[in-house]
Scaffold this motif. Structure first.
Motif, mmCIF file in Angstrom:
data_model
loop_
_atom_site.group_PDB
_atom_site.id
_atom_site.type_symbol
_atom_site.label_atom_id
_atom_site.label_comp_id
_atom_site.label_asym_id
_atom_site.label_seq_id
_atom_site.Cartn_x
_atom_site.Cartn_y
_atom_site.Cartn_z
ATOM 1 N N TYR A 7 32.507 36.664 32.608
ATOM 2 C CA TYR A 7 32.320 37.755 31.597
ATOM 3 C C TYR A 7 30.959 38.708 31.690
ATOM 4 O O TYR A 7 30.023 38.029 32.117
ATOM 5 N N GLN B 272 29.288 40.805 28.878
ATOM 6 C CA GLN B 272 29.406 41.391 27.674
ATOM 7 C C GLN B 272 28.280 42.557 27.782
ATOM 8 O O GLN B 272 26.982 42.294 28.039
ATOM 9 N N THR C 201 36.895 32.079 34.968
ATOM 10 C CA THR C 201 36.516 33.500 34.362
ATOM 11 C C THR C 201 34.939 33.706 34.099
ATOM 12 O O THR C 201 34.278 32.716 33.562
ATOM 13 N N LEU D 11 31.593 46.808 25.395
ATOM 14 C CA LEU D 11 32.746 46.558 26.078
ATOM 15 C C LEU D 11 32.394 45.017 26.578
ATOM 16 O O LEU D 11 31.324 44.641 26.928
ATOM 17 N N ARG D 12 33.649 44.434 26.929
ATOM 18 C CA ARG D 12 33.571 43.166 27.812
ATOM 19 C C ARG D 12 34.167 43.088 28.753
ATOM 20 O O ARG D 12 35.395 43.314 28.747
ATOM 21 N N LEU D 13 33.634 43.055 29.822
ATOM 22 C CA LEU D 13 34.458 42.854 31.190
ATOM 23 C C LEU D 13 34.580 41.365 31.562
ATOM 24 O O LEU D 13 34.015 40.610 31.296
ATOM 25 N N SER D 14 35.970 41.345 32.257
ATOM 26 C CA SER D 14 36.258 39.910 32.721
ATOM 27 C C SER D 14 36.702 39.832 34.063
ATOM 28 O O SER D 14 36.879 40.964 34.598
ATOM 29 N N CYS D 15 36.258 38.943 34.613
ATOM 30 C CA CYS D 15 36.427 38.583 36.184
ATOM 31 C C CYS D 15 37.196 37.382 36.097
ATOM 32 O O CYS D 15 36.668 36.157 36.051
ATOM 33 N N GLU E 214 38.725 42.157 38.502
ATOM 34 C CA GLU E 214 38.201 42.642 37.310
ATOM 35 C C GLU E 214 39.014 43.238 36.206
ATOM 36 O O GLU E 214 40.218 43.681 36.649
ATOM 37 N N SER E 215 38.813 43.167 34.815
ATOM 38 C CA SER E 215 39.535 43.761 34.143
ATOM 39 C C SER E 215 38.729 43.989 32.736
ATOM 40 O O SER E 215 37.350 43.553 32.722
ATOM 41 N N GLY E 216 39.057 44.913 31.882
ATOM 42 C CA GLY E 216 38.342 45.265 30.702
ATOM 43 C C GLY E 216 37.741 46.594 30.528
ATOM 44 O O GLY E 216 37.031 46.889 29.543
ATOM 45 N N THR F 239 36.513 48.112 38.148
ATOM 46 C CA THR F 239 37.156 48.673 36.913
ATOM 47 C C THR F 239 35.942 49.392 36.292
ATOM 48 O O THR F 239 35.026 49.275 36.333
#
Length: 123
Positions: free
Chosen positions: A81, A83, A79, A18-22, A6-8, A117
């Motif tokens: 996401y 949102q 990926t 926020l938008r998280l990414s995996c 994970e990031s973001g 994250t």
């Protein structure tokens, strides 16, 4: 097999986004159902959202995030996401990406997990 990371995450004011990414590694990402879970301090991990395998045309949301969060996948980028809009202080916690082989869209029984994250929403 698949590995996810994970990031973001970060700090955001209530009402913000926020938008998280995996990001996933492995040859069979498209054949996994993907999900996001979260864990607030002192509480058990809870399901947040899931997206179906392949085209990702089906989604599942916890009542607590429905209408505010959107999960999606980009198979070309391996990926997933999340949102997150209209964030509330109660959204604060560690957010985890999870993967489950096959087509079943479920809030439980995920096999592969990222390290998480941190998301902090201040009032």
């Amino acid at each position: 097999q698949v590995q996810v990371a994970e990031s973001g995450g970060g700090l955001v004011l209530a009402g913000g986004s926020l938008r998280l990414s995996c990001s996933a590694s492995g040859p069979a990402f498209i054949d996994y159902t993907m999900a996001w879970f979260r864990q607030a301090p002192g509480k058990e991990r809870e399901f947040a959202a899931a997206v179906s395998w392949r085209s990702g045309l089906s989604t599942l949301y916890a009542d607590s995030v429905k209408g505010r969060f959107t999960i999606s996948r980009d198979n070309a980028k391996n990926t997933v996401y999340l949102q997150m809009n209209s964030l509330k202080p109660e959204d604060t916690g560690v957010y985890y990406c999870a993967a489950r082989a096959g087509p079943v869209l479920t809030p439980r029984a995920y096999d592969f997990w990222g390290q998480g994250t941190q998301v902090t929403v201040s009032s």
